[in-house]
Design a protein around this motif. Sequence first.
Motif, PDB file in Angstrom:
ATOM      1  N   LEU A   1     -50.039  19.684   5.153  1.00  0.00           N
ATOM      2  CA  LEU A   1     -50.863  20.081   4.018  1.00  0.00           C
ATOM      3  C   LEU A   1     -52.084  20.889   4.452  1.00  0.00           C
ATOM      4  O   LEU A   1     -52.754  21.487   3.609  1.00  0.00           O
ATOM      5  CB  LEU A   1     -51.308  18.848   3.227  1.00  0.00           C
ATOM      6  N   VAL A   2     -52.379  20.878   5.726  1.00  0.00           N
ATOM      7  CA  VAL A   2     -53.530  21.626   6.241  1.00  0.00           C
ATOM      8  C   VAL A   2     -53.078  22.425   7.463  1.00  0.00           C
ATOM      9  O   VAL A   2     -52.335  21.922   8.304  1.00  0.00           O
ATOM     10  CB  VAL A   2     -54.687  20.681   6.639  1.00  0.00           C
ATOM     11  N   ALA A   3     -53.533  23.674   7.563  1.00  0.00           N
ATOM     12  CA  ALA A   3     -53.243  24.518   8.724  1.00  0.00           C
ATOM     13  C   ALA A   3     -54.566  25.070   9.241  1.00  0.00           C
ATOM     14  O   ALA A   3     -54.983  26.179   8.889  1.00  0.00           O
ATOM     15  CB  ALA A   3     -52.291  25.650   8.344  1.00  0.00           C
ATOM     16  N   MET A   4     -55.267  24.272  10.068  1.00  0.00           N
ATOM     17  CA  MET A   4     -56.587  24.670  10.544  1.00  0.00           C
ATOM     18  C   MET A   4     -56.528  25.938  11.385  1.00  0.00           C
ATOM     19  O   MET A   4     -57.437  26.776  11.328  1.00  0.00           O
ATOM     20  CB  MET A   4     -57.219  23.531  11.349  1.00  0.00           C
ATOM     21  N   GLU A   5     -55.447  26.085  12.180  1.00  0.00           N
ATOM     22  CA  GLU A   5     -55.342  27.288  12.998  1.00  0.00           C
ATOM     23  C   GLU A   5     -55.308  28.540  12.126  1.00  0.00           C
ATOM     24  O   GLU A   5     -55.913  29.570  12.459  1.00  0.00           O
ATOM     25  CB  GLU A   5     -54.085  27.236  13.877  1.00  0.00           C
TER      26      GLU A   5
ATOM     27  N   ILE B   1     -50.535  31.763   4.728  1.00  0.00           N
ATOM     28  CA  ILE B   1     -50.327  30.349   5.075  1.00  0.00           C
ATOM     29  C   ILE B   1     -51.403  29.477   4.444  1.00  0.00           C
ATOM     30  O   ILE B   1     -51.117  28.390   3.912  1.00  0.00           O
ATOM     31  CB  ILE B   1     -50.324  30.178   6.611  1.00  0.00           C
ATOM     32  N   VAL B   2     -52.656  29.938   4.466  1.00  0.00           N
ATOM     33  CA  VAL B   2     -53.753  29.160   3.868  1.00  0.00           C
ATOM     34  C   VAL B   2     -53.513  28.955   2.374  1.00  0.00           C
ATOM     35  O   VAL B   2     -53.693  27.861   1.834  1.00  0.00           O
ATOM     36  CB  VAL B   2     -55.106  29.860   4.120  1.00  0.00           C
ATOM     37  N   VAL B   3     -53.083  30.021   1.670  1.00  0.00           N
ATOM     38  CA  VAL B   3     -52.799  29.908   0.229  1.00  0.00           C
ATOM     39  C   VAL B   3     -51.636  28.944  -0.007  1.00  0.00           C
ATOM     40  O   VAL B   3     -51.680  28.106  -0.915  1.00  0.00           O
ATOM     41  CB  VAL B   3     -52.474  31.300  -0.366  1.00  0.00           C
TER      42      VAL B   3
ATOM     43  N   ALA C   1     -49.757  23.471  -1.762  1.00  0.00           N
ATOM     44  CA  ALA C   1     -49.088  22.213  -1.414  1.00  0.00           C
ATOM     45  C   ALA C   1     -50.026  21.020  -1.633  1.00  0.00           C
ATOM     46  O   ALA C   1     -49.609  19.966  -2.125  1.00  0.00           O
ATOM     47  CB  ALA C   1     -48.617  22.267   0.042  1.00  0.00           C
ATOM     48  N   ARG C   2     -51.306  21.193  -1.296  1.00  0.00           N
ATOM     49  CA  ARG C   2     -52.271  20.107  -1.532  1.00  0.00           C
ATOM     50  C   ARG C   2     -52.459  19.858  -3.024  1.00  0.00           C
ATOM     51  O   ARG C   2     -52.594  18.707  -3.465  1.00  0.00           O
ATOM     52  CB  ARG C   2     -53.611  20.453  -0.877  1.00  0.00           C
TER      53      ARG C   2
ATOM     54  N   LEU D   1     -49.812  25.188 -12.508  1.00  0.00           N
ATOM     55  CA  LEU D   1     -49.764  25.516 -11.084  1.00  0.00           C
ATOM     56  C   LEU D   1     -48.655  26.524 -10.806  1.00  0.00           C
ATOM     57  O   LEU D   1     -48.830  27.465 -10.029  1.00  0.00           O
ATOM     58  CB  LEU D   1     -49.523  24.243 -10.264  1.00  0.00           C
ATOM     59  N   ASN D   2     -47.527  26.367 -11.452  1.00  0.00           N
ATOM     60  CA  ASN D   2     -46.390  27.257 -11.230  1.00  0.00           C
ATOM     61  C   ASN D   2     -46.667  28.680 -11.690  1.00  0.00           C
ATOM     62  O   ASN D   2     -46.124  29.636 -11.161  1.00  0.00           O
ATOM     63  CB  ASN D   2     -45.159  26.716 -11.973  1.00  0.00           C
TER      64      ASN D   2
END
Length: 467
Positions: free
Chosen positions: A7-11, A102-104, A109-110, A143-144
């Motif tokens: 749910l998180v991609a810090m990189e 990826i961040v979006v 997803a969150r 959301l969709n």
Amino acid sequence: MITDRPLVAMEAEFGVIGALFIKPDLIETIGATLGAADFHDQDVAEIYTLILAARSAGRPADPVSIADIRHELTSGELTLVRAAEIMNSVPSAANGIEYARIVVERSKARKIAIIGQSIIDMASHARPLAGIIADAQEAVLALNSEDDEPDVITLREALGPVVDEMDARFNGEGINGHATGLKDLDELLQGLRGSHVIIIAGRPGTGKTTLGLGIAEQLTIRDGKSALVFSLEMSAKELSKRSLASSSAVTLGNIDTGQAMASGEQIVRITGAVSKMSQADLRICQKGGLPLSRIRNIARFQHKAKPLDLIVIDYIGLIAPEAGSRQQNRNLELGAISRGIKGMAKELNVPVIVLAQLNRSIETRSSKKPQMSDLRDSGEIEQDADIIMIAHRDAESDLGRSGVTEIDVVKHRHASVGHCLLQHQGEFARFVNYAGQREQQQEQEARPPAPRTSKSLLNTFNPQGGF
């Protein structure tokens, strides 16, 4: 094989910030799709906001410049130190746009996870289940629908549909949008178009429901399209009975009493009408007292299941206020409902016909002809509507008593206003073209032009040269 989605991609979050520091020209591209709220790390979100602010102010988007805008982050970290750490951890700006995607994705997803948890929580609330389901549907569908279209398009892209439309009209494809099946009315409206809100207003008994349902029947039974009718007052059985009378040309009285079954000719008509109606994609929601949020959810769900070509709401005055609404009066409530209907039409890109009542004040006026200002309770309906047409029948005239009804188009954003006459056939619950209007037009066209006087010639004389 990886089956779990983090749910998180810090990189990726660090990668976006580093890429913007290294290559500031990416700010406009990434800024059009990525918002500060999409970041999970609060410090990174604040730094991203500062980068956008620096760019907007015409300043360099680097750690020193954003630290000058805000010395310290909310977490207590020094802006310069945190920004420099992130910049030094990213070697290249080459993948900045991919990092932003990826961040979006992780942000959405969150949101899904949060919605899922909220649905679990709502299930245990002591509330009507229908309301819980409506809220859950609205959250998921909202959301969709995010980011289905770009925030900004070029004029070239906007012109594409215009050119296609002109070409279609030139090649004889008729009016823009959907036809009502009533020739004189179609000439005025120039088609029911996606995202338009069309108000049909009138006093009780003028045929608002008949006209709205008749247009839906034209699209579904005769043209093979799809429509959804919200009948907040009348049952589906009553609507289908009216539709059967309209399609079969068998009177409502004979259908009501069953006398139609005593006539072989009427049985044949009804059989043929039932055969066509059973193939039509005309969907009816007969639940009364629905708030607009529920109406929107139902419309979204139905549109996703099979795209709609038309929505009809009968009528706006029966739409219930939202649960917990703090609007102080019905006028404000209807204003919010009107804006919501326009939002729904635009979101689904479907024309929405809304029936509305007129104020009783017209009964006390010397002139009984309705005006746009006679719409009941809310002037905001006038503002939000693309088309407003008012049905009026003069009960004191011979024409009115015979069912001749004036449809006065008092507002049209995309064409001229005007009026036409329709023939109301109450026994068949339908409107048809008024033959008398055709005869009047033919008579005027056949009548020789009036002789022109010298005065009229002088008034229209437009010399091309001068003395």
